[in-house]
Scaffold this active site. Structure first.
Site, mmCIF file in Angstrom:
data_model
loop_
_atom_site.group_PDB
_atom_site.id
_atom_site.type_symbol
_atom_site.label_atom_id
_atom_site.label_comp_id
_atom_site.label_asym_id
_atom_site.label_seq_id
_atom_site.Cartn_x
_atom_site.Cartn_y
_atom_site.Cartn_z
ATOM 1 N N HIS A 184 63.934 -1.863 -72.097
ATOM 2 C CA HIS A 184 63.151 -2.240 -73.269
ATOM 3 C C HIS A 184 61.682 -2.377 -72.882
ATOM 4 O O HIS A 184 61.362 -3.035 -71.892
ATOM 5 C CB HIS A 184 63.635 -3.575 -73.856
ATOM 6 C CG HIS A 184 64.910 -3.451 -74.617
ATOM 7 N ND1 HIS A 184 65.711 -4.537 -74.902
ATOM 8 C CD2 HIS A 184 65.534 -2.379 -75.168
ATOM 9 C CE1 HIS A 184 66.771 -4.130 -75.592
ATOM 10 N NE2 HIS A 184 66.683 -2.833 -75.766
ATOM 11 N N ARG A 216 72.414 3.882 -72.893
ATOM 12 C CA ARG A 216 72.480 4.513 -74.200
ATOM 13 C C ARG A 216 73.296 5.810 -74.082
ATOM 14 O O ARG A 216 73.406 6.402 -73.010
ATOM 15 C CB ARG A 216 71.087 4.864 -74.718
ATOM 16 C CG ARG A 216 70.122 3.696 -74.837
ATOM 17 C CD ARG A 216 68.768 4.190 -75.296
ATOM 18 N NE ARG A 216 67.792 3.109 -75.484
ATOM 19 C CZ ARG A 216 66.921 2.712 -74.567
ATOM 20 N NH1 ARG A 216 66.881 3.311 -73.378
ATOM 21 N NH2 ARG A 216 66.068 1.728 -74.826
ATOM 22 N N LYS A 262 63.968 6.153 -73.076
ATOM 23 C CA LYS A 262 63.074 6.557 -74.157
ATOM 24 C C LYS A 262 61.662 6.775 -73.624
ATOM 25 O O LYS A 262 61.208 6.057 -72.742
ATOM 26 C CB LYS A 262 63.059 5.481 -75.254
ATOM 27 C CG LYS A 262 64.360 5.390 -76.046
ATOM 28 C CD LYS A 262 64.233 4.411 -77.184
ATOM 29 C CE LYS A 262 65.490 4.384 -78.040
ATOM 30 N NZ LYS A 262 65.380 3.436 -79.171
ATOM 31 N N TYR A 284 69.523 -10.622 -78.311
ATOM 32 C CA TYR A 284 70.756 -11.081 -77.664
ATOM 33 C C TYR A 284 70.809 -12.598 -77.564
ATOM 34 O O TYR A 284 71.889 -13.176 -77.474
ATOM 35 C CB TYR A 284 70.899 -10.412 -76.294
ATOM 36 C CG TYR A 284 70.993 -8.917 -76.439
ATOM 37 C CD1 TYR A 284 72.113 -8.333 -77.013
ATOM 38 C CD2 TYR A 284 69.942 -8.096 -76.061
ATOM 39 C CE1 TYR A 284 72.187 -6.972 -77.193
ATOM 40 C CE2 TYR A 284 70.006 -6.727 -76.235
ATOM 41 C CZ TYR A 284 71.127 -6.162 -76.810
ATOM 42 O OH TYR A 284 71.202 -4.810 -77.003
ATOM 43 N N HIS A 322 76.601 2.088 -78.742
ATOM 44 C CA HIS A 322 75.643 0.994 -78.610
ATOM 45 C C HIS A 322 76.346 -0.362 -78.534
ATOM 46 O O HIS A 322 75.763 -1.328 -78.030
ATOM 47 C CB HIS A 322 74.644 1.012 -79.766
ATOM 48 C CG HIS A 322 73.220 1.069 -79.300
ATOM 49 N ND1 HIS A 322 72.721 2.093 -78.523
ATOM 50 C CD2 HIS A 322 72.187 0.201 -79.475
ATOM 51 C CE1 HIS A 322 71.447 1.868 -78.259
ATOM 52 N NE2 HIS A 322 71.101 0.728 -78.804
ATOM 53 N N ARG A 375 76.591 -1.178 -74.991
ATOM 54 C CA ARG A 375 75.291 -1.628 -74.479
ATOM 55 C C ARG A 375 75.010 -3.062 -74.912
ATOM 56 O O ARG A 375 74.546 -3.887 -74.112
ATOM 57 C CB ARG A 375 74.218 -0.675 -74.998
ATOM 58 C CG ARG A 375 72.793 -0.965 -74.558
ATOM 59 C CD ARG A 375 71.926 0.227 -74.976
ATOM 60 N NE ARG A 375 70.514 -0.072 -75.019
ATOM 61 C CZ ARG A 375 69.697 0.024 -73.966
ATOM 62 N NH1 ARG A 375 70.168 0.390 -72.799
ATOM 63 N NH2 ARG A 375 68.404 -0.233 -74.103
#
Length: 311
Positions: A283, A162, A186, A292, A257, A260
């Site tokens: 994630h 990111r 995150k 995806y 993004h 990514r």
């Protein structure tokens, strides 16, 4: 007489002591849980807005129920907020009442019973390998800033990072011998991500020749530096990527993004396991990675429609 619940923030009623204490408690809880700063800021703004709205409704935190939350969600929808924004506000409310329940200030979490609005199922943009090659090859790496940008974009695509992860990386985050980088994602969650050969070579060249030229303070630890020698910001990454995407004549706007998304999709195309991609992307839930598979499915449907004689 009860005030109108459709009043906007312009009325700005003074918050009660109960609401002020609740907001402070939630802010402390989000910090303790390691929530990202951006999430904390967004949730705080959302909850302050809801608290003002509730004061107009003459409701303290303990008196909030499902019906009021549904009226608030409808009010947000009537204000023409995007479904994703309404969904975030409801997520903030779930976090708020979860905290209040854990501290015994409410008996249940009413926000758990309020469904978030459906979001449009837009698939992320994915660049083709040829487009990525054109993008990166367009950066000559002749100056310090060009070498930095080339290393930055190679790492963004090569490791699927990111923009926030790129700019928060320090020099010591790198393990060039082990060909990996330690990433703080995150929620302050750390993971190790491989660095590809192309990205490694670009980073080594940047570290040896260009970063020393940009460095103005020997104590600066940031991997990627601005022209003034400070840590880059996420907005700098977006701006520089747009510049090079235009130079490569790529259609549309290219955001960090997209690199990514391309990283994950190309791994899937190459046969990588979805769980492995989940770990590489950082994630928390597999459902975030499964988008995806939809990208791949859409690509295959397109190939089928254009190629099969009886499609």
């Amino acid at each position: 007489m009860k005030k109108s619940a459709t009043a906007t923030e312009d009325t700005s009623p003074e918050l009660t002591a109960e609401w002020t204490a609740a907001l402070e408690l939630v802010a402390d809880d989000l910090l303790r849980r390691g929530s990202a700063e951006r999430t904390r800021r967004a949730y705080q703004s959302d909850l302050v807005q809801f608290a003002h709205w509730s004061v107009l409704e003459q409701r303290e935190p303990a008196a909030v129920d499902v019906r009021q939350l549904r009226r608030y969600a409808a009010f947000c929808g009537e204000s023409e907020l995007a479904p994703s924004t309404v969904a975030r506000k409801l997520a903030a409310l779930r976090a708020c009442f979860r905290t209040l329940r854990e501290h015994g200030l409410v008996e249940q979490n009413p926000a758990e019973l309020v469904a978030a609005p459906k979001r449009p199922s837009n698939l992320p943009r994915v660049l083709r390998p040829a487009e990525l090659s054109a993008l990166i090859d367009r950066i000559p790496a002749g100056t310090a800033l060009e070498a930095r940008d080339r290393a930055l974009i190679e790492l963004a695509y090569g490791s699927g990072l990111r923009a926030e992860e790129l700019v928060s990386a320090d020099v010591e985050s790198l393990d060039l011998d082990g060909e990996e980088i330690r990433v703080e994602g995150k929620g302050s969650k750390t993971r190790l991500v491989p660095i590809g050969e192309y990205a490694r070579d670009a980073i080594v060249g940047y570290l040896e020749r260009s970063r020393p030229a940009l460095l103005s303070d020997a104590s600066e630890t940031a991997l990627f530096l601005s022209k003034s020698g400070r840590r880059l910001q996420s907005s700098d990454v977006r701006r520089r990527l747009r510049l090079w995407a235009r130079a490569a004549e790529l259609p549309g706007r290219v955001h960090p993004h997209a690199l990514r998304h391309s990283f994950a999709t190309h791994l899937l195309d190459g046969g990588a396991d979805l769980r492995a991609i989940q770990e590489l992307l950082g994630h928390e839930h597999l459902s975030s990675t499964q988008i995806y598979t939809r990208v791949e499915s859409a690509r295959l449907r397109s190939a089928y429609s254009s190629s099969h004689p009886r499609a």
